[in-house]
Design an enzyme around this catalytic site. Sequence first.
Site, PDB file in Angstrom:
ATOM      1  N   SER A  94       8.033  -9.074 -20.600  1.00 32.53           N
ATOM      2  CA  SER A  94       6.643  -9.482 -20.373  1.00 32.53           C
ATOM      3  C   SER A  94       6.444  -9.815 -18.903  1.00 32.53           C
ATOM      4  CB  SER A  94       6.370 -10.724 -21.212  1.00 32.53           C
ATOM      5  OG  SER A  94       5.266 -11.421 -20.712  1.00 32.53           O
ATOM      6  N   SER A  95       5.192  -9.713 -18.448  1.00 31.39           N
ATOM      7  CA  SER A  95       4.917 -10.052 -17.050  1.00 31.39           C
ATOM      8  C   SER A  95       5.041 -11.561 -16.797  1.00 31.39           C
ATOM      9  CB  SER A  95       3.515  -9.588 -16.642  1.00 31.39           C
ATOM     10  OG  SER A  95       2.546 -10.175 -17.468  1.00 31.39           O
ATOM     11  N   CYS A  96       5.111 -12.369 -17.857  1.00 31.94           N
ATOM     12  CA  CYS A  96       5.214 -13.819 -17.629  1.00 31.94           C
ATOM     13  C   CYS A  96       6.624 -14.256 -17.232  1.00 31.94           C
ATOM     14  CB  CYS A  96       4.708 -14.605 -18.816  1.00 31.94           C
ATOM     15  SG  CYS A  96       5.777 -14.481 -20.228  1.00 31.94           S
ATOM     16  N   LYS A 127      12.500 -14.136 -22.629  1.00 30.04           N
ATOM     17  CA  LYS A 127      12.392 -12.746 -22.176  1.00 30.04           C
ATOM     18  C   LYS A 127      13.321 -12.478 -20.980  1.00 30.04           C
ATOM     19  CE  LYS A 127       9.653 -10.931 -25.153  1.00 30.04           C
ATOM     20  NZ  LYS A 127      10.148  -9.828 -25.996  1.00 30.04           N
ATOM     21  N   HIS A 166      -4.349 -13.573 -27.735  1.00 33.06           N
ATOM     22  CA  HIS A 166      -4.599 -13.449 -26.303  1.00 33.06           C
ATOM     23  C   HIS A 166      -6.101 -13.315 -26.053  1.00 33.06           C
ATOM     24  CE1 HIS A 166      -0.256 -12.418 -25.955  1.00 33.06           C
ATOM     25  NE2 HIS A 166      -0.404 -13.106 -24.853  1.00 33.06           N
TER      26      HIS A 166
HETATM   27  P1  GDP Z   1      -1.950 -15.701 -20.612  1.00 37.41           P
HETATM   28  O1  GDP Z   1      -2.197 -14.369 -19.967  1.00 37.41           O
HETATM   29  O2  GDP Z   1      -0.511 -15.934 -20.980  1.00 37.41           O
HETATM   30  O3  GDP Z   1      -2.504 -16.836 -19.803  1.00 37.41           O
HETATM   31  O4  GDP Z   1      -2.654 -15.704 -22.056  1.00 37.41           O
HETATM   32  P2  GDP Z   1      -4.138 -15.496 -22.634  1.00 37.41           P
HETATM   33  O5  GDP Z   1      -4.439 -14.064 -22.801  1.00 37.41           O
HETATM   34  O6  GDP Z   1      -4.166 -16.331 -23.887  1.00 37.41           O
HETATM   35  O7  GDP Z   1      -5.145 -16.166 -21.588  1.00 37.41           O
HETATM   36  C1  GDP Z   1      -5.530 -15.529 -20.396  1.00 37.41           C
HETATM   37  C2  GDP Z   1      -6.698 -16.284 -19.765  1.00 37.41           C
HETATM   38  O8  GDP Z   1      -7.889 -16.094 -20.555  1.00 37.41           O
HETATM   39  C3  GDP Z   1      -6.502 -17.800 -19.646  1.00 37.41           C
HETATM   40  O9  GDP Z   1      -7.046 -18.208 -18.405  1.00 37.41           O
HETATM   41  C4  GDP Z   1      -7.363 -18.331 -20.800  1.00 37.41           C
HETATM   42  O10 GDP Z   1      -7.813 -19.653 -20.588  1.00 37.41           O
HETATM   43  C5  GDP Z   1      -8.526 -17.341 -20.748  1.00 37.41           C
HETATM   44  N1  GDP Z   1      -9.344 -17.292 -21.965  1.00 37.41           N
HETATM   45  C6  GDP Z   1     -10.702 -17.352 -21.996  1.00 37.41           C
HETATM   46  N2  GDP Z   1     -11.161 -17.352 -23.248  1.00 37.41           N
HETATM   47  C7  GDP Z   1     -10.078 -17.244 -24.058  1.00 37.41           C
HETATM   48  C8  GDP Z   1      -9.916 -17.182 -25.479  1.00 37.41           C
HETATM   49  O11 GDP Z   1     -10.860 -17.229 -26.271  1.00 37.41           O
HETATM   50  N3  GDP Z   1      -8.637 -17.048 -25.946  1.00 37.41           N
HETATM   51  C9  GDP Z   1      -7.554 -16.983 -25.101  1.00 37.41           C
HETATM   52  N4  GDP Z   1      -6.330 -16.833 -25.640  1.00 37.41           N
HETATM   53  N5  GDP Z   1      -7.677 -17.070 -23.742  1.00 37.41           N
HETATM   54  C10 GDP Z   1      -8.922 -17.207 -23.243  1.00 37.41           C
END
Ligand code: GDP
Length: 299
Positions: A94-96, A127, A166
């Site tokens: 993963s990119s994380c 990972k 996500h």
């Molecule tokens: P990340 O890429 O590991 O940070 O995982 P996410 O895909 O869950 O979140 C990406 C970004 O989208 C973060 O800044 C979240 O706060 C934002 N975000 C905005 N709305 C949402 C939502 O409804 N669900 C999630 N999961 N993230 C959200």
Amino acid sequence: MVGSAIVRKLQAEGYSNIIIRTSSELDLRNQAAVADFFADEQPEYVFLAAAKVGGILANNIYRAEFLYDNLMIESNIIHSSYKSGVKKLLFLGSSCIYPKLAPQPLKEEYLLSGYLEPTNEPYAIAKITGIKLCEAYRSQYGCNFISAMPTNLYGPNDNYDLQGSHVLPALIRKFHEAKLNGQSSVEVWGTGAPRREFLHADDLADACFFLMQHYNDDLFVNVGTGEDVTIRELAELVKETVGYEGDLYWNTEKPDGTPRKLMDVSRLHTLGWKHKTALRQGLEMTYQDFLANEVLYVE
Ligand code: GDP
């Protein structure tokens, strides 16, 4: 999502001897069960796509599960692959895995050069361990185990649970339901400022097939588009795709997570692979898939 995309790709390429197990058929965290599976089936090529995954909230809440489940899955599969003489294994990370404040775009060599993003540190540690397992089994035992690091993915069979998912699937569902219910606004998390890169799962499957055929090096490879958008831009794009006409409400009580994680995909481009699906087109396909399978995706 990734496993089914890889199966679709292999079937499209004419493979019929694909051995698959669902999580209810085989618990990959169970060492004895995995060892028996490899001993019985003797697979030649292994795509290790299985993982405990989730969005920013799930990663942060279920920290023990994200670490334990992923460590067990990787250790069991990689060790059994070595024991049963698998010809080649592709591990998906993963990119994380990259440090929270690494320079952008993220080059493969930035691994372990700084502190991780706290919200998904357990997942990232697991990972990173997977990458190191592949490297170690290659160096000690000569196994042809390779690793690929995909960026944020989306596509058919994604997780649409609003607490665990996500951002992209969450926004599809939120805007869709808001449109149906005539809601005047939709809650979006954080500030909207973080940037994310999105790759369609079918493009990832295509890259996995490409790497399985052509790549045999111990250096892992980033898989992405090399382009990112802000969460605000993504939200506007999903809103448009779904046809929702209300407002966005930014809930800054929810975390932003890492500010940016754009992949440097020059290694993959140099090898000869590039993604095909643009975000707008991929979103359209994914929304159609969501509409067709809503009853399965939303309980
Ligand atoms: P990340 O890429 O590991 O940070 O995982 P996410 O895909 O869950 O979140 C990406 C970004 O989208 C973060 O800044 C979240 O706060 C934002 N975000 C905005 N709305 C949402 C939502 O409804 N669900 C999630 N999961 N993230 C959200």
